[in-house]
Motif scaffolding. Structure first.
Motif, PDB file in Angstrom:
ATOM      1  N   GLU A   1      -5.478  45.232  -5.066  1.00 46.25           N
ATOM      2  CA  GLU A   1      -6.731  44.674  -5.395  1.00 46.25           C
ATOM      3  C   GLU A   1      -7.375  43.791  -6.924  1.00 46.25           C
ATOM      4  O   GLU A   1      -6.865  44.079  -7.651  1.00 46.25           O
TER       5      GLU A   1
ATOM      6  N   ASP B   1     -12.752  41.681  -6.493  1.00 49.71           N
ATOM      7  CA  ASP B   1     -13.043  42.792  -5.113  1.00 49.71           C
ATOM      8  C   ASP B   1     -14.661  44.093  -5.739  1.00 49.71           C
ATOM      9  O   ASP B   1     -14.737  44.362  -5.030  1.00 49.71           O
ATOM     10  N   ARG B   2     -13.570  44.039  -7.261  1.00 49.02           N
ATOM     11  CA  ARG B   2     -15.393  45.532  -7.630  1.00 49.02           C
ATOM     12  C   ARG B   2     -15.306  44.942  -8.799  1.00 49.02           C
ATOM     13  O   ARG B   2     -14.204  44.487  -9.612  1.00 49.02           O
TER      14      ARG B   2
ATOM     15  N   ASN C   1     -19.190  47.400  -6.494  1.00 48.73           N
ATOM     16  CA  ASN C   1     -18.643  46.379  -5.032  1.00 48.73           C
ATOM     17  C   ASN C   1     -18.799  45.521  -5.756  1.00 48.73           C
ATOM     18  O   ASN C   1     -20.709  44.841  -5.785  1.00 48.73           O
TER      19      ASN C   1
END
Length: 501
Positions: free
Chosen positions: A277, A460-461, A475
């Motif tokens: 991530e 991604d976040r 998000n």
């Protein structure tokens, strides 16, 4: 009327051409931007205009007269002033002293302090800058120091001002103030040469734009006749696809867990980052996003709270402890906080893992070189070899060298603070690809950037910071730039109302 004309300018270093047959014209009072990838020849060219480098061949004409610029004094005597990213100010002296250093106003062979302060005040006022001329430079912000540099140049009959990456360390508000100042100077007849990698600001401030590629000037265009996408094509020599990749990744187990971290800069910070991530960190200047990066790397103390790596509680009291626990940091100021500028590319690249290749305090240099060659290939560092000085590399290749350091160390969490600041568009894409590759190995990335579209495009976040706290998480593919700015502005207004009450 052209104030500067350069014809067939060439410059080589060690037989390698840096600038080749460049023609360039600067009109009186215009704002003319120069853009291009790192290593395209921009800096070398302006250093010849500034007298820092001597051209191998070609001619430079100033106000219709051919001139020889063999030292900086030759350029300054004509009214050409250059402000580089590293300011030339003395922090322990006042604003006024810095402005008039070397030309202090005298009365009966004694410095006339009232006259100096008044002259400095008048110069600052002329540019609409509200800074106390008696204040020490060390007390100023980076933006204010830049204004002092411009006033310093203006104090000596400036006709041409060259600005090299002037907004690299400025926030949006400070950048807009600088643009207002540049337009004011232009309206007063000062010619501006503006160098930046930020294409949106190039389109905002410029009248004409010259593009350099591989040491040559490929074109000069009027701003009204071009688009950002056209500039990108000119810079890289071909059309580029989407700068940010759409990642469809199945994240793994949690690697980094931050529980209720607090210190003098942060309050109750809690979040997690999973394997594969990329988590973006964003906020207004001083909101806490940079401070959490420094805290997790042991550069700032943790007063309370807990950090877990792979579900194991770890104590991070110093950068050494952070490294031992698999955390690496690419700092926002690569020259002063990341790289050893007097050392080679190879030493900078392999530094974090050198102890692994040492026995009884003796470094295995053969192994060091072997590791470096692999890193150079994997990260695609453009260098002549292990012994080349890091200062010879472009900003993008310096940054890739820093990233390679943590790949050598086999870090499980990589923290990056403004990793593409001062890096051209082509090198940015290469850095993004390195981060994607790093994550695909099952690692985790914290990505802090002052460029909101970049954070939203890469991560991604997103974790938003405000006043040392986490404002919200979301998000990246579910929010727009406007959504984020509205959240931050609402938070700032609420903070101001709280303070007022």
């Amino acid at each position: 009327m052209n104030i500067i004309e350069a014809r067939k300018i060439c410059k080589s270093f060690g037989g390698i051409s840096a600038v080749s047959d460049v023609d360039f014209e600067l009109r009186k009072g215009e704002i003319h931007s120069i853009i291009g990838e790192n290593g395209a020849g921009k800096s070398t060219f302006i250093k010849m205009i500034s007298g820092d480098y001597i051209a191998d061949s070609g001619t430079i004409t100033f106000e219709g007269r051919e001139v020889k610029l063999t030292r900086p004094e030759d350029a300054t005597s004509l009214g050409i002033r250059t402000i580089y990213q590293e300011f030339n100010l003395i922090p322990t002296m006042s604003v006024a002293e810095n402005i008039f250093l070397g030309d202090l106003p005298l009365k009966n062979k004694v410095v006339s302090w009232p006259e100096m302060y008044q002259k400095a005040h008048d110069l600052l006022a002329r540019l609409g800058v509200n800074i106390d001329s008696r204040k020490n430079v060390s007390e100023l912000t980076v933006a204010e120091q830049q204004m002092v540099e411009i006033c310093k140049a203006l104090s000596k009959d400036m006709k041409v001002l060259i600005l090299d990456e002037p907004t690299a360390a400025l926030n949006e508000n400070e950048s807009q103030k600088l643009f207002t100042l540049i337009r004011t100077l232009s309206s007063q007849g000062v010619s501006i040469v503006y160098i930046s990698h930020y294409l949106n600001e190039i389109m905002d401030i410029s009248e004409r734009i010259s593009v350099f590629r591989d040491g040559k000037k490929v074109t000069t265009v009027n701003k009204e006749d071009t688009k950002v996408s056209d500039l990108v094509t000119y810079i890289v020599g071909h059309e580029m696809g989407h700068q940010y990749k759409e990642r469809q990744v199945e994240f793994g187990a949690t690697i980094l867990e931050v529980n209720s971290i607090s210190n003098n800069y942060l309050t109750d910070i809690t979040f997690q980052v999973k394997s594969k991530e990329i988590v973006g960190l964003y906020g207004l200047l001083g909101a806490g996003q940079l401070e959490i990066c420094r805290t997790l790397f042991g550069d700032l103390p943790i007063n309370s709270g807990e950090v877990k790596i792979n579900n194991k509680s770890v104590a991070i009291s110093s950068p050494i402890e952070a490294m031992k626990n698999g955390i690496g940091l690419v700092p926002s100021d690569r020259k002063n906080e990341g790289l050893m500028m007097n050392m080679s590319v190879g030493v900078n690249s392999t530094f974090s893992g050198t102890y692994l290749r040492s026995k009884h305090g003796v470094i295995d240099f053969a192994k060091e070189r072997e590791v470096f060659e692999k890193l150079k290939q994997d990260v695609q560092i453009k260098t002549t070899g292990y012994n080349q000085n890091i200062t010879d590399l472009s900003g993008g290749n310096q940054q890739k060298t820093l990233i390679s350091r943590w790949m050598d160390y086999d870090s499980s969490v990589l923290i990056l603070a403004d990793p593409t600041r001062g890096v051209d568009i082509g090198a940015k894409s290469e850095i993004y690809d390195l981060l994607y590759d790093f994550c695909n190995l099952g690692k985790a990335v914290l990505f802090m950037s002052s460029d909101l579209p970049e954070v939203l495009g890469v991560a991604d976040r997103l974790i938003l910071f405000s006043d040392g706290r986490i404002l919200t998480e979301c998000n990246c593919n579910e929010v727009s730039q406007a959504d984020v700015l509205n959240l931050l502005n609402a938070s700032e207004e609420q903070s101001e109302e709280t303070v007022a009450s």
